[in-house]
Write an enzyme that holds these catalytic residues in place. Structure first.
Site, mmCIF file in Angstrom:
data_model
loop_
_atom_site.group_PDB
_atom_site.id
_atom_site.type_symbol
_atom_site.label_atom_id
_atom_site.label_comp_id
_atom_site.label_asym_id
_atom_site.label_seq_id
_atom_site.Cartn_x
_atom_site.Cartn_y
_atom_site.Cartn_z
ATOM 1 N N ASP A 68 18.078 29.954 36.031
ATOM 2 C CA ASP A 68 18.917 30.489 37.105
ATOM 3 C C ASP A 68 18.094 30.768 38.357
ATOM 4 O OD1 ASP A 68 21.552 30.576 36.276
ATOM 5 O OD2 ASP A 68 21.410 32.571 35.387
ATOM 6 N N GLU A 102 33.014 30.407 34.014
ATOM 7 C CA GLU A 102 32.954 31.678 33.300
ATOM 8 C C GLU A 102 34.174 32.535 33.561
ATOM 9 O OE1 GLU A 102 30.119 35.674 32.796
ATOM 10 O OE2 GLU A 102 29.414 33.960 33.981
#
Length: 290
Positions: free
Chosen positions: A106, A205
Site C-alpha cells: 500500500d 471494499e
C-alpha cells in the site's frame, strides 16, 4: 507447493527453504480473468512480517502489505498516521519471507495524492527498497491519471474503491457504500476509470453485494472483494481478523480460528509454571539427536 525447513544455527529459528518455484507475476494475475470470467479466483491475504509471509505464502496468489498495519501492528486509531518508512520496512520483511506469492504494498496516505510525479517517486522507492511486485492506492476517477502515469512507467498498480479507509474522514465512517443509486454509479465509474488507466486489479471494499457483482462484470481486470460478494474475481481479508486475533472485526469477516485464545491460554500456562517454579529446565525441554 511444499516447503522444507532447515535450522539456521545463527538464530536458532526455522528458515524455510522452498522447493524451486517461480514467483507469480502481475501478468499472470491479470490473465486470470479472460472474457469476463475468472475460472480460478485470486486468493489474497495481508502480511506484515517475514514469519507471517512464510506461513501464508504457499496458500496465496497475492500478499498485501496493507496500511492496516497501523491498527494491527502499531495500535493506531486508523491508517492515516502510517508512514512510508513503515510500509517500506514491512514490505521488505514480507518480501524476504515469501517466494511464491506476488507482494503488493500500500502507498500510505499523503504520499501519492498530490500529483502523478509524487506518486511515481513514492512507488519507485517502494519497489526499489522492498522488491515488491506492485503497489496499491486508493481512489477512483480522481486517481486514474496517476494510475496511467505509473503503469506507463513500469509500475504495476492495484486500485482500491468503495469503502476507502484513507478517506474515512470524508466518508464519515466505515459503513457500507453504494446504497444510493448515485453512489453506486460513481463506484462503477471509478472501477472503469481505473481499469482503463491500466490497473492490473481492483480491490472493492465494503459495498452492497449487487454493486460488487456489477463492478466485477463491468471491468476486464480482476476485482478482489473484501466485504463485497463471493462472485468477485478474488477475495482479500486482514489475516489477523481471519485468524481471530481481535475481539471486534468487521461484520463481513469469517473467523477461521481463535488464535487469540490459543495465545492467551499458552501465556497463562507459561505464567503458571513460572510462578509455581515448575518451569522446565533445558534438560527437560531439549532432546539432542542420538
Amino acid at each position: 507447493m511444499s516447503t522444507t525447513f532447515q535450522i539456521d544455527t545463527a538464530t536458532s529459528r526455522a528458515n524455510p527453504t522452498p522447493t524451486p518455484m517461480r514467483r507469480l507475476t502481475i501478468p499472470a494475475i491479470r490473465q486470470r480473468k479472460k472474457d469476463g470470467v475468472t475460472a480460478e479466483p485470486v486468493v489474497m491475504l495481508t502480511a506484515y512480517t517475514a514469519r507471517q509471509a512464510q506461513l501464508l505464502d504457499a496458500h496465496c496468489d497475492l500478499l498485501l502489505v496493507g496500511d492496516s498495519l497501523g491498527q494491527v501492528i502499531y495500535g493506531l486509531p486508523s491508517s492515516l498516521p502510517v508512514t512510508l518508512d513503515m510500509m517500506v520496512a514491512h514490505g521488505a520483511a514480507v518480501g524476504r519471507g515469501s517466494w511464491h506469492a506476488a507482494v503488493i504494498v500500500d502507498l500510505p496516505f499523503g504520499t501519492y495524492e498530490a500529483s502523478p510525479q509524487q506518486a511515481f517517486e513514492t512507488a519507485a522507492r517502494v519497489l526499489r527498497e522492498t522488491g515488491c511486485a506492485g503497489v496499491k492506492l486508493e481512489g477512483g476517477v480522481a486517481m486514474a491519471e496517476t494510475v496511467a502515469f505509473l503503469s506507463q512507467r513500469g509500475i504495476p498498480v492495484m486500485g482500491h474503491i468503495g469503502l476507502t479507509p484513507q478517506a474515512v474522514n470524508q466518508l464519515g465512517g466505515y459503513g457500507a457504500r453504494g446504497r444510493s443509486e448515485a453512489e453506486a454509479e460513481k463506484i462503477v465509474g471509478d472501477a472503469r476509470a481505473l481499469a482503463e488507466a491500466g490497473a492490473f486489479a481492483i480491490v472493492i471494499e465494503g459495498v452492497v453485494e449487487p454493486l460488487a457483482v456489477a463492478v466485477t462484470k463491468a471491468v476486464d481486470c480482476p476485482v478482489i472483494g473484501i466485504g463485497g460478494s463471493a462472485q468477485c474475481d478474488g477475495q482479500v481479508l486482514v489475516t489477523e481478523d481471519m485468524l481471530g486475533m481481535f475481539e471486534r472485526v468487521p461484520r463481513f469477516v469469517k473467523r477461521y480460528a481463535d488464535v487469540a485464545g490459543l495465545i492467551s491460554d499458552a501465556a497463562a500456562h507459561y505464567a503458571a509454571e513460572v510462578r509455581d517454579r515448575s518451569f522446565p529446565g533445558i534438560e527437560q525441554t531439549y532432546q539432542p539427536k542420538a
